[in-house]
Design an enzyme around this catalytic site. Sequence first.
Site, PDB file in Angstrom:
ATOM      1  N   HIS A  95     -44.399  56.900 -38.395  1.00 51.81           N
ATOM      2  CA  HIS A  95     -43.794  56.740 -37.072  1.00 51.81           C
ATOM      3  C   HIS A  95     -42.648  57.742 -36.869  1.00 51.81           C
ATOM      4  O   HIS A  95     -42.593  58.769 -37.540  1.00 51.81           O
ATOM      5  CB  HIS A  95     -43.384  55.293 -36.843  1.00 51.81           C
ATOM      6  N   GLU A 132     -39.118  50.105 -38.737  1.00 46.19           N
ATOM      7  CA  GLU A 132     -39.967  50.725 -39.753  1.00 46.19           C
ATOM      8  C   GLU A 132     -39.698  52.225 -39.841  1.00 46.19           C
ATOM      9  O   GLU A 132     -39.694  52.801 -40.943  1.00 46.19           O
ATOM     10  CB  GLU A 132     -41.443  50.482 -39.413  1.00 46.19           C
ATOM     11  N   GLU A 269     -48.008  50.526 -47.762  1.00 46.44           N
ATOM     12  CA  GLU A 269     -47.264  49.537 -46.982  1.00 46.44           C
ATOM     13  C   GLU A 269     -46.353  48.826 -47.985  1.00 46.44           C
ATOM     14  O   GLU A 269     -46.810  48.031 -48.806  1.00 46.44           O
ATOM     15  CB  GLU A 269     -48.225  48.544 -46.319  1.00 46.44           C
TER      16      GLU A 269
END
Length: 305
Positions: A95, A132, A269
Amino acid sequence: MSYAGPEFEPSSSRRPPMRRALLVALGVLVPGALLGWVVWQGVASPGGSDQPDRAERTAGGTAPGAGDGKEPRGSATPYSAAPLKGKVVVIDPGHNPDNFQHTAEINRKVDIGTNRKECDTTGTSTNSGYTEARFTLDVAHRLRTLLQQQGATVKLTQDGDRPYGPCVDERARIGNAAHADAVVSVHADGSGAGNRGFHVILPAAVHEGGADTRPIVGPSGELGELIATDFAHSTGTKPSNYVGDGSGLVTRKDLGGLNLSTVPKVFIECGNMRDSKDAALLTSGAWRQKAAQGISEGIVRFLRG
């Protein structure tokens, strides 16, 4: 060394002529040999010694100039202070902190081989608002430092230095163009409360459109397994309890960053930001350092074979 010449011999212990001649010869040869040795030392070692200086003999093998490809002076056997010298690692922080300000751009769809998908997303966050994107950049910076200390050349797909993205297809191209020996995309999940743990995402065998992951499936699987093992050991956390059947490994073919990669690549993750217990770890700087250490150790083991 000292010795007594013939003029100092006691009168009561006269030596035979042959022995006396030998002593005279030694008296001439030994000083000459000593002088030659001193001269040789000065020529062989400008610093007065042909041994590595103290900094070069430290336990970690690091010294001023370490990583320049030169072995320490006087080293009897080859050694490397930079075991990953010549290796290229691309870190892909998931991101972008400013994606939320560019929704039109990140919602634009791009080709990922199997279909078309959004350029990027905003990512998730903890209930307290720790995003995040902030998490992934922090871990990426820590990981970069650790890998550079091992001598690797490290590139980031983004460093919070662009307005949004890059898009998932561009992220793959960055790793490909760098001819990376390994690429790791860093993320944190946004699953439901009670879902805990990390998992590593591996590329499935895809051969559609512009995607062909078949050559990288094997090495990517090896990279992912090593990272999963070392991440668990370093952080003390367990594999996901909601995907991967407890293995910590998941294979997917819907991620453009994997589908379009031509070099070994995995996603990790690191935990679930929407679970309060996982969130407490993800928001801890000390834990993020452990996370970076675990990922780094897996990459190092993979690259060193």
